[in-house]
Design an enzyme around this catalytic site. Sequence first.
Site, PDB file in Angstrom:
ATOM      1  N   GLU A 109     -62.862 -59.237 -73.547  1.00 60.50           N
ATOM      2  CA  GLU A 109     -61.719 -58.519 -72.967  1.00 60.50           C
ATOM      3  C   GLU A 109     -60.939 -59.406 -72.012  1.00 60.50           C
ATOM      4  O   GLU A 109     -59.708 -59.317 -71.937  1.00 60.50           O
ATOM      5  CB  GLU A 109     -62.206 -57.254 -72.254  1.00 60.50           C
ATOM      6  CG  GLU A 109     -62.892 -56.241 -73.155  1.00 60.50           C
ATOM      7  CD  GLU A 109     -61.978 -55.686 -74.237  1.00 60.50           C
ATOM      8  OE1 GLU A 109     -60.740 -55.713 -74.042  1.00 60.50           O
ATOM      9  OE2 GLU A 109     -62.502 -55.246 -75.269  1.00 60.50           O
TER      10      GLU A 109
ATOM     11  N   ASP B 146     -57.095 -60.166 -72.303  1.00 60.40           N
ATOM     12  CA  ASP B 146     -56.169 -59.852 -71.209  1.00 60.40           C
ATOM     13  C   ASP B 146     -55.288 -61.048 -70.881  1.00 60.40           C
ATOM     14  O   ASP B 146     -54.061 -60.933 -70.755  1.00 60.40           O
ATOM     15  CB  ASP B 146     -56.947 -59.450 -69.949  1.00 60.40           C
ATOM     16  CG  ASP B 146     -57.431 -58.014 -69.981  1.00 60.40           C
ATOM     17  OD1 ASP B 146     -56.931 -57.227 -70.808  1.00 60.40           O
ATOM     18  OD2 ASP B 146     -58.317 -57.671 -69.179  1.00 60.40           O
TER      19      ASP B 146
ATOM     20  N   HIS C  81     -52.976 -58.419 -76.510  1.00 59.22           N
ATOM     21  CA  HIS C  81     -54.405 -58.246 -76.219  1.00 59.22           C
ATOM     22  C   HIS C  81     -55.184 -57.928 -77.487  1.00 59.22           C
ATOM     23  O   HIS C  81     -56.216 -58.548 -77.780  1.00 59.22           O
ATOM     24  CB  HIS C  81     -54.557 -57.117 -75.190  1.00 59.22           C
ATOM     25  CG  HIS C  81     -55.965 -56.715 -74.894  1.00 59.22           C
ATOM     26  ND1 HIS C  81     -56.576 -57.010 -73.694  1.00 59.22           N
ATOM     27  CD2 HIS C  81     -56.887 -56.034 -75.621  1.00 59.22           C
ATOM     28  CE1 HIS C  81     -57.808 -56.527 -73.709  1.00 59.22           C
ATOM     29  NE2 HIS C  81     -58.018 -55.916 -74.872  1.00 59.22           N
ATOM     30  N   GLU C  82     -54.689 -56.974 -78.275  1.00 56.65           N
ATOM     31  CA  GLU C  82     -55.421 -56.568 -79.484  1.00 56.65           C
ATOM     32  C   GLU C  82     -55.409 -57.664 -80.548  1.00 56.65           C
ATOM     33  O   GLU C  82     -56.424 -57.890 -81.221  1.00 56.65           O
ATOM     34  CB  GLU C  82     -54.833 -55.271 -80.047  1.00 56.65           C
ATOM     35  CG  GLU C  82     -54.901 -54.077 -79.098  1.00 56.65           C
ATOM     36  CD  GLU C  82     -56.297 -53.797 -78.559  1.00 56.65           C
ATOM     37  OE1 GLU C  82     -57.286 -54.181 -79.220  1.00 56.65           O
ATOM     38  OE2 GLU C  82     -56.408 -53.216 -77.468  1.00 56.65           O
TER      39      GLU C  82
ATOM     40  N   HIS D  27     -57.972 -60.278 -79.860  1.00 54.74           N
ATOM     41  CA  HIS D  27     -59.362 -59.903 -80.129  1.00 54.74           C
ATOM     42  C   HIS D  27     -59.848 -60.494 -81.462  1.00 54.74           C
ATOM     43  O   HIS D  27     -61.056 -60.640 -81.669  1.00 54.74           O
ATOM     44  CB  HIS D  27     -59.517 -58.383 -80.135  1.00 54.74           C
ATOM     45  CG  HIS D  27     -59.835 -57.810 -78.796  1.00 54.74           C
ATOM     46  ND1 HIS D  27     -60.758 -58.378 -77.942  1.00 54.74           N
ATOM     47  CD2 HIS D  27     -59.356 -56.699 -78.161  1.00 54.74           C
ATOM     48  CE1 HIS D  27     -60.837 -57.658 -76.833  1.00 54.74           C
ATOM     49  NE2 HIS D  27     -59.997 -56.642 -76.932  1.00 54.74           N
TER      50      HIS D  27
END
Length: 700
Positions: A599, A603, A537-538, A541
């Site tokens: 997000e 996800d 997830h990070e 980003h």
Amino acid sequence: MIRAGFFFIILSGLSFCEGKRTTAKTICKTDACKQAANQILSYLDSTVNPCDDFYKFACGGFIDSAEIDNDKAENSSFSQVDSKVDEQLKVIVSEPPTKDEPPPFRSLKHLFSLCMDEKKLDARGVGPALNIIKGAGGWPVLGNWKRKNWNILDTYIRLRKFMVGEDSLFQIYVEVDMKNNSRRIIQVDQASLGLPQELFVEGPSNAMVKEYFSLMVDVAVMLGADRKTAMKQLRSSLYFEIELAKIMTVKEKRRDFNRMYNLYKLSDMTAELGWNWGSLFQRILPESMSLKRDELINVVEVEYLKKLKRLMQSHPKEVIANYMMWHAVRNMMTLLTTEMRNRHQNFLNLLMGTNKRQPRWKECLDRVRRLSTVLSSLYVRKFFDKTSKRLASGIVEKIRQETSMLIKEVDWMDQQTRKQAEYKVSKIAQYIGYPDELLDNRKIEELYDGLVLNKNCFFEASFDMARWYDQYNFRKLREAVNQSDWKTHSQVATANAWYSPIENSIMFPAGILQSPFFNAKVPMYVNFAKIGAVVGHEIIHGFDDKGSQFDFRGNLRNWWNRESRDKFNKKKQCMINQYNAFKETQTQLYLNGVNTQGENIADSAGLKLAYRAYKRLKRMEAGLPNLEQYNNDQLFMLSAATLWCSRTRLEMLKLSIMLDTHSPKEFRVKGSFANMPAFGKIFQCELGTPMNPHKKCSVW
């Protein structure tokens, strides 16, 4: 977010659970595996078809049985770890300081002790706040204000020096230059309001705006105002704040960083936007600093400042003075008497649905968190499992490698853009656990050099701390940026993780490297499902709608071929439309697919990356006790979903749908799992069922 030394375990072929190679039918019987299994079993609702609603299938038992503490707005894995970290920090700050401790450690504990002395705070009353109000020029509603010679910028500067309410009209701070991250510049942004902008724009008839006005009046009366006078004058102040909210840029438009990058020379800024900005900046800088003749300022919201000038010209000075001083009081009220804190808590209860104040120690812990590096230093020394840092690095590296492979496979990206994307992945800096400097007392003392807190009074000590940080941040204006500086990555006593686009870095602090996010004694499918998905997830980003605007160095620069960017935008629009169509049943509110797009992209891709990385290990691992009916792929999906099981108060749920860049946790499962083709195969869901729809959306 997880740990590294697992490389040795993979290479040796050993299981986390047993000291020998396992088969698919072997069951892990360690206490850690039993705990992991018990969580899944207690959260599960087997009466629900996983193909109809995997969130209710994985979390239905939790939703039905979990209780929310009276002082909290939700119960979830994240709030549970938050509570665990808070309890650990309580032990640290409650210990009496010793003479041989470095001064910053003693200051932290002494500040907490001052905060805990509620009898002394009550005995002092509201006098400390009244002194600041008087020193800042008075508050019309109290009758100690004079119209003659009153000046907006003089008042702002006074409030800035007191460190109260200085963001009521605009925010001024030092930030890394987005297009040249080797330097810092001064930034000016729009105001910070007392309520969410979305509530204010509904006008004075909105229920929470009414409660906000009631709070304003009650606090003014506690400070000595006549109630009728307060109601009359502060109503005008409220209307001004509503008008201010209406001219502010909405959050959906604050995702384009190029739009928010507007460099001005001081002379041009004053000519175009009014006021003597040069004088303003010089008067809030540390005395040892001065402005350069060619000083550049980034004005984040140009149109806002233009509209602000016109708005202020259309209102009497008295109204603006009441507004500015109310915001100063709003910053001080929780530092004063029990009566005032209780009144503020009543307002928060209505806003978030809570029922009572937090225990005093939690309130005080929140206050001393500002000394985050000191707190983190003590935290890692006392509570952090040092092996976690090593193990986490390994999982991060596996997910990073998987991201590079995924980028190679996408069919919508041209080769040149693809190469730059792969290079950006390879250059992501990772900060895991804590920097080693946190264990060096000399480094901590050097960082906090010059910090002197009032030894007797909590109110004054709090603002001593705030002023020190303000001056510290301004002094960094003339320092070259060191992206790997340990001080920038020293806030590790938190159950969170994040990606920094301006550094192209990921941060997995010590606080999150613990159960249920990570446990070295459970099978790898559990760890990859939980912390692995968070790592993915990070990383993603860096390639969502916001992070993709920055290059591998962390500079705001377009590195995309136009055709590839157009295809990217079409793919993210699919997700925006998908999440816009989600309706939360308790609140009857639709989600905001624009605000949550970054997000949602993270996800969906994070889950995919974690699963792919796990499968690439090609390990035969033990199952979990009493869950023999589920294969390991299914246990991966269940483990990943339980991370998002949550019970949230209705009021907080409404706020999060309105404001949060994350979708409610229910839809973080429904959206990302339904978009994953592998999920439908794993649970044998027929095509067209809710969790295996014909149309799936994904960017990566």
